[in-house]
Enzyme design. Structure first.
Site, PDB file in Angstrom:
ATOM      1  N   ASP A  20      10.786  -5.106   8.218  1.00 16.03           N
ATOM      2  CA  ASP A  20       9.753  -4.932   9.248  1.00 16.03           C
ATOM      3  C   ASP A  20       9.653  -6.281   9.960  1.00 16.03           C
ATOM      4  OD1 ASP A  20       7.641  -2.845  10.088  1.00 16.03           O
ATOM      5  OD2 ASP A  20       6.446  -4.633   9.892  1.00 16.03           O
ATOM      6  N   VAL A  66       0.857  -1.191   0.000  1.00 18.91           N
ATOM      7  CA  VAL A  66       0.000   0.000   0.000  1.00 18.91           C
ATOM      8  C   VAL A  66       0.892   1.239   0.000  1.00 18.91           C
ATOM      9  CG1 VAL A  66      -1.711   1.342   1.290  1.00 18.91           C
ATOM     10  CG2 VAL A  66      -1.903  -1.154   1.196  1.00 18.91           C
ATOM     11  N   ALA A 112       4.455   4.068   3.049  1.00 20.85           N
ATOM     12  CA  ALA A 112       3.996   2.823   2.435  1.00 20.85           C
ATOM     13  C   ALA A 112       4.159   1.683   3.427  1.00 20.85           C
ATOM     14  CB  ALA A 112       4.810   2.522   1.185  1.00 20.85           C
ATOM     15  N   LYS A 113       3.613   0.568   3.117  1.00 25.19           N
ATOM     16  CA  LYS A 113       3.867  -0.654   3.881  1.00 25.19           C
ATOM     17  C   LYS A 113       3.524  -1.831   2.990  1.00 25.19           C
ATOM     18  CE  LYS A 113       5.280  -1.472   8.123  1.00 25.19           C
ATOM     19  NZ  LYS A 113       6.202  -0.600   8.881  1.00 25.19           N
ATOM     20  N   GLY A 114       4.150  -2.966   3.277  1.00 21.90           N
ATOM     21  CA  GLY A 114       3.849  -4.166   2.503  1.00 21.90           C
ATOM     22  C   GLY A 114       3.863  -5.374   3.401  1.00 21.90           C
TER      23      GLY A 114
END
Ligand code: NAD
Length: 435
Positions: free
Chosen positions: A165, A79, A124-126
């Site tokens: 992460d 995202v 963002a992050k995934g």
């Protein structure tokens, strides 16, 4: 230097029952704080609507052949919440609990975190829904590469720059970088941060988040008229963030009287030898059996009578249930989201000064930004250089948030959100709406 293939362990710990006491949908929990700040900023409805929605959400299937020959199809997300201020920045997590809602919330969080310390990045992050701890190194590499290929249309040093992460590490970042580089036909190390130093990682990155916690704690104590020398500290979580924060606070003269990790909590009123505890964890992988302090009930660590509390393990540990019992004068949120939104007003009422996560743990993304800058310049800084620049950014950011909190008579969390949101909103106003 050998690269550690072990993965972080924080995500496999099953939380105690209180952690979900005040929990709502993670995106809405994040946005309740956003809404409060937006209201105080009197954000115009158009910008409010833009900032409440992620820019891009990508869901990919990740087919991978397992070691036993079978094919498994994992689900991956990426995202990009907002890129108005620069390329999107945010980690990739591998975990069975990953959901689109969670990734969206974390991507928004990264947007505010980058903006509060004024980095030229969006958020963002995934994530991939998988259990990396049950996978072989080969399976993990294939998942990483196929997921990277799945989201490659988003990635690039100018567009989207991932980082480690939960359950991903520098080894995983090396695979992401290699997959991207093979795809574009050149070595592009600025596409990802948190890489091994040998391939463009930054000196000082590993210590950066804990160092940032120490720096903002020092500023806060100065503001509150508390002395570092002899101040008592309790630290929940003794991994990367907690152990470094503890070590650096001791160097500033503090006395760390309690530490805890997934194996338990330990107390020593005279002060724990933090270096010895770090050496113990390096050898035994947890504090289990540590004899430099007395074992204590882990739940009591958060409510100890100390000057400073550093929750640096998990989200949602300070809830409406234990917040009334917290006695610390100052909380430095090393972890992401350690305090539930419902617990915030209780801490305020008790006069506890909270350095909110988006500010307190922004040291990590700040040095990730330095890594990206160094990769793009092809010129690498000394660790002293990195630390000095980090010190400048963290202290300046703390002071900016503090002055806004005084100006609007709001707590530091609201002031931090107001700082971030107004920075992102200003850029939207200046850029206008492309039609
Ligand atoms: P880590 O895996 O190195 O350490 C996590 C620590 O928490 C370990 O000591 C683990 O034993 C402990 N822990 C796990 N479950 C626990 C429980 N139930 N009770 C007490 N302790 C428990 O992780 P980290 O990198 O130190 O990250 C910690 C937090 O900081 C996370 O919320 C993470 O998202 C956040 N954070 C980390 C960084 C970074 O640069 N590492 C940056 C920003 C935010």
């Amino acid at each position: 230097m050998a690269i550690d293939l072990r993965l972080p362990t924080n995500s496999i710990v099953r939380p105690d029952k209180d952690r979900f006491l005040d929990e709502v949908n993670p995106f809405e929990a994040m946005m309740s704080r956003f809404d409060r700040a937006a209201e105080l900023l009197d954000l115009e409805p158009g910008i409010y609507k833009i900032l409440r929605n992620p820019e891009k959400q990508l869901i990919v299937s990740v087919p991978v052949q397992l070691d036993n020959g079978e094919v498994e199809v994992f689900t991956g997300y990426r995202v990009l919440y907002n890129t108005s201020r620069g390329p999107a920045k945010g980690g990739i997590r591998f975990d069975m609990k990953v959901t689109l809602e969670e990734v969206k919330a974390l991507a928004a969080w990264m947007t505010w975190k980058c903006a509060v310390v004024n980095l030229p990045f969006g958020g963002a992050k995934g994530g991939v829904v998988c259990d990396p701890l049950g996978m072989s190194v080969g399976e993990l590499e294939r998942v990483t590469r196929r997921y990277t290929k799945g989201i490659i249309s988003l990635l690039g040093p100018d567009t989207d720059v991932p980082a480690p992460d939960v359950n991903t590490n520098e080894r995983v970042m090396a695979w992401v970088m290699d997959t991207y580089s093979m795809h574009v036909g050149r070595t592009e190390n600025a596409v990802v941060t948190g890489k091994p130093v040998e391939m463009g990682g930054s000196l000082g990155r590993k210590e950066a988040t804990g160092r940032g916690c120490m720096l903002v704690t020092r500023e806060a104590m100065n503001h509150l008229g508390l002395k570092m020398k002899g101040a008592t500290v309790a630290v929940q979580g003794f991994g990367n963030v907690g152990s470094i924060a503890a070590k650096l606070l001791v160097r500033e003269g503090c006395r760390v009287v309690a530490i805890g990790d997934r194996a338990g909590a330990f107390h020593n009123a005279k002060g724990i030898d933090v270096d010895a505890a770090i050496a113990y964890v390096a050898k035994h992988r947890s504090l289990e059996g540590f004899d430099g302090a007395d074992a204590m009930n882990p739940d009591d660590l958060l409510t100890l009578d100390v000057d400073v509390l550093v929750p640096a393990a998990l989200e949602n540990v300070i809830t409406t249930k234990n917040a009334p019992k917290i006695r610390a004068r100052l909380i430095c949120e090393g972890a992401n989201g350690p305090t539930t939104a419902a617990a915030d007003p209780i801490l305020d009422e008790k006069g506890i000064f909270v350095i909110p996560d988006i500010l307190a743990n922004a040291g990590g993304v700040t040095v990730s930004y330095f890594e990206w800058v160094q990769d793009r310049m092809g010129y690498f800084w000394s660790e002293d250089d990195v630390n000095e620049r980090l010190g400048g950014i963290m202290t300046r950011s703390f002071q900016e948030v503090l002055s806004l909190s005084k100006q609007h008579r709001v707590n530091m969390r609201t002031a931090a959100y107001m700082t971030s949101i107004s920075r992102v909103a200003t850029v939207h106003r200046l850029r206008g709406i492309y039609a």
